[in-house]
Design a protein around this motif. Structure first.
Motif, PDB file in Angstrom:
ATOM      1  N   VAL A  60       0.908  -1.291  -0.128  1.00  0.00           N
ATOM      2  CA  VAL A  60      -0.160  -0.140  -0.060  1.00  0.00           C
ATOM      3  C   VAL A  60       0.669   1.333   0.053  1.00  0.00           C
ATOM      4  O   VAL A  60       0.590   2.226  -0.537  1.00  0.00           O
ATOM      5  N   LYS A  61       2.031   1.096   0.313  1.00  0.00           N
ATOM      6  CA  LYS A  61       3.194   2.271   0.550  1.00  0.00           C
ATOM      7  C   LYS A  61       3.354   2.863  -0.788  1.00  0.00           C
ATOM      8  O   LYS A  61       3.841   3.970  -0.822  1.00  0.00           O
ATOM      9  N   ARG A  88      -4.097   5.959  -1.832  1.00  0.00           N
ATOM     10  CA  ARG A  88      -3.525   5.419  -0.640  1.00  0.00           C
ATOM     11  C   ARG A  88      -4.835   5.679   0.452  1.00  0.00           C
ATOM     12  O   ARG A  88      -5.447   4.875   1.304  1.00  0.00           O
ATOM     13  N   GLN A  89      -5.123   6.844   0.448  1.00  0.00           N
ATOM     14  CA  GLN A  89      -6.274   7.473   1.528  1.00  0.00           C
ATOM     15  C   GLN A  89      -7.415   6.821   1.402  1.00  0.00           C
ATOM     16  O   GLN A  89      -8.228   6.441   2.116  1.00  0.00           O
ATOM     17  N   ARG A  90      -7.825   6.723   0.136  1.00  0.00           N
ATOM     18  CA  ARG A  90      -9.162   5.775  -0.097  1.00  0.00           C
ATOM     19  C   ARG A  90      -9.122   4.362   0.340  1.00  0.00           C
ATOM     20  O   ARG A  90     -10.316   4.032   1.038  1.00  0.00           O
ATOM     21  N   VAL A  91      -8.005   3.871   0.061  1.00  0.00           N
ATOM     22  CA  VAL A  91      -7.836   2.320   0.730  1.00  0.00           C
ATOM     23  C   VAL A  91      -7.735   2.345   2.180  1.00  0.00           C
ATOM     24  O   VAL A  91      -8.568   1.428   2.832  1.00  0.00           O
ATOM     25  N   LEU A  92      -7.092   3.338   2.611  1.00  0.00           N
ATOM     26  CA  LEU A  92      -6.860   3.662   4.298  1.00  0.00           C
ATOM     27  C   LEU A  92      -8.341   3.710   4.771  1.00  0.00           C
ATOM     28  O   LEU A  92      -8.439   3.213   5.921  1.00  0.00           O
ATOM     29  N   ASP A  93      -9.101   4.654   4.108  1.00  0.00           N
ATOM     30  CA  ASP A  93     -10.381   5.026   4.644  1.00  0.00           C
ATOM     31  C   ASP A  93     -11.344   3.672   4.827  1.00  0.00           C
ATOM     32  O   ASP A  93     -11.990   3.488   5.817  1.00  0.00           O
ATOM     33  N   LYS A  94     -11.216   2.882   3.761  1.00  0.00           N
ATOM     34  CA  LYS A  94     -11.770   1.716   3.798  1.00  0.00           C
ATOM     35  C   LYS A  94     -11.608   0.868   4.912  1.00  0.00           C
ATOM     36  O   LYS A  94     -12.263   0.040   5.636  1.00  0.00           O
ATOM     37  N   GLU A  95     -10.095   0.753   5.190  1.00  0.00           N
ATOM     38  CA  GLU A  95      -9.706  -0.140   6.206  1.00  0.00           C
ATOM     39  C   GLU A  95     -10.088   0.498   7.425  1.00  0.00           C
ATOM     40  O   GLU A  95     -10.485  -0.466   8.245  1.00  0.00           O
ATOM     41  N   ARG A  96     -10.161   1.506   7.711  1.00  0.00           N
ATOM     42  CA  ARG A  96     -10.817   2.153   8.851  1.00  0.00           C
ATOM     43  C   ARG A  96     -12.049   1.781   9.125  1.00  0.00           C
ATOM     44  O   ARG A  96     -12.429   1.775  10.400  1.00  0.00           O
ATOM     45  N   ARG A  97     -12.957   1.742   8.109  1.00  0.00           N
ATOM     46  CA  ARG A  97     -14.410   1.432   8.195  1.00  0.00           C
ATOM     47  C   ARG A  97     -14.332   0.009   8.909  1.00  0.00           C
ATOM     48  O   ARG A  97     -15.110  -0.439   9.866  1.00  0.00           O
TER      49      ARG A  97
END
Length: 199
Positions: free
Chosen positions: A113-114, A121-130
């Motif tokens: 992901v880095k 990256r922000q879109r993927v990390l936002d989904k991870e946070r969900r």
């Protein structure tokens, strides 16, 4: 009116993503070329480029598709009538089952992901946070100490520590498979070592 994409197009796309995820997981994203992906897929480079414009597009699709499935899983769980420990156990089972068929994609998500550009990256990390938030809510619901809600997320991250790294040591064909590990993880997390039962 334009024609919709055929089922074979989607099948081919999924096959390409699976082969690319396998290569990225084994070689690393930087060390994998589009030539290698095309060869692994049994396709010409021209055909591969018909589906994905470059290696970066493959990385985005692998990471985003995988985390989107996890987020959808958590969203589906919220529509069920399960509560308390039953809900958390069901969530754990479903996420472990999902990882069983997505080990390469999960390795790419955790390790590559880095290499995503900031917006992706922000879109993927936002989904991870969900996903994490959905689990944290389920963890909070089983805690008897409601006076300390701040522990739900750290406990959730410890739970994911167990689940996320199974792909590094789980081997196919052994007595413990992913189907067996879901209840074991739940037993260990909810009851401690003494509560773990062999399948």
């Amino acid at each position: 009116m334009g024609r919709g994409r055929s089922a074979s197009y989607e099948d081919q796309r999924e096959m390409i993503l699976a082969q690319a995820a396998n290569l990225f997981a084994k070689r690393g994203y930087p060390a994998t070329s589009m030539n290698q992906v095309a060869e692994a897929c049994g396709l010409s480079k021209a055909t591969l480029y018909h589906y994905y414009r470059d290696k970066y597009a493959l990385l985005v699709s692998i990471a985003d598709d995988h985390v989107s499935r996890l987020a959808a899983l958590v969203d589906e769980e919220e529509t069920l009538a399960l509560q308390g420990e039953a809900r958390l156990r069901h969530l754990i089972k479903r996420i472990v089952d999902e990882y069983a068929d997505a080990q390469n994609a999960h390795r790419v998500l955790t390790e590559d992901v880095k290499f995503l550009e900031e917006a992706d990256r922000q879109r993927v990390l936002d989904k991870e946070r969900r996903v994490v938030e959905g689990f944290a809510q389920a963890v909070a619901a089983v805690r008897t100490d409601k006076a300390d809600p701040g522990m739900a997320k750290p406990l959730t991250m410890l739970l994911f520590g167990m689940i996320n790294w199974m792909f590094t040591w789980m081997k196919p064909g052994r007595s413990l498979d992913y189907a067996a590990m879901g209840p074991i993880v739940a037993d260990l997390f909810l009851g401690g070592v003494d509560k773990v039962k062999a399948p």
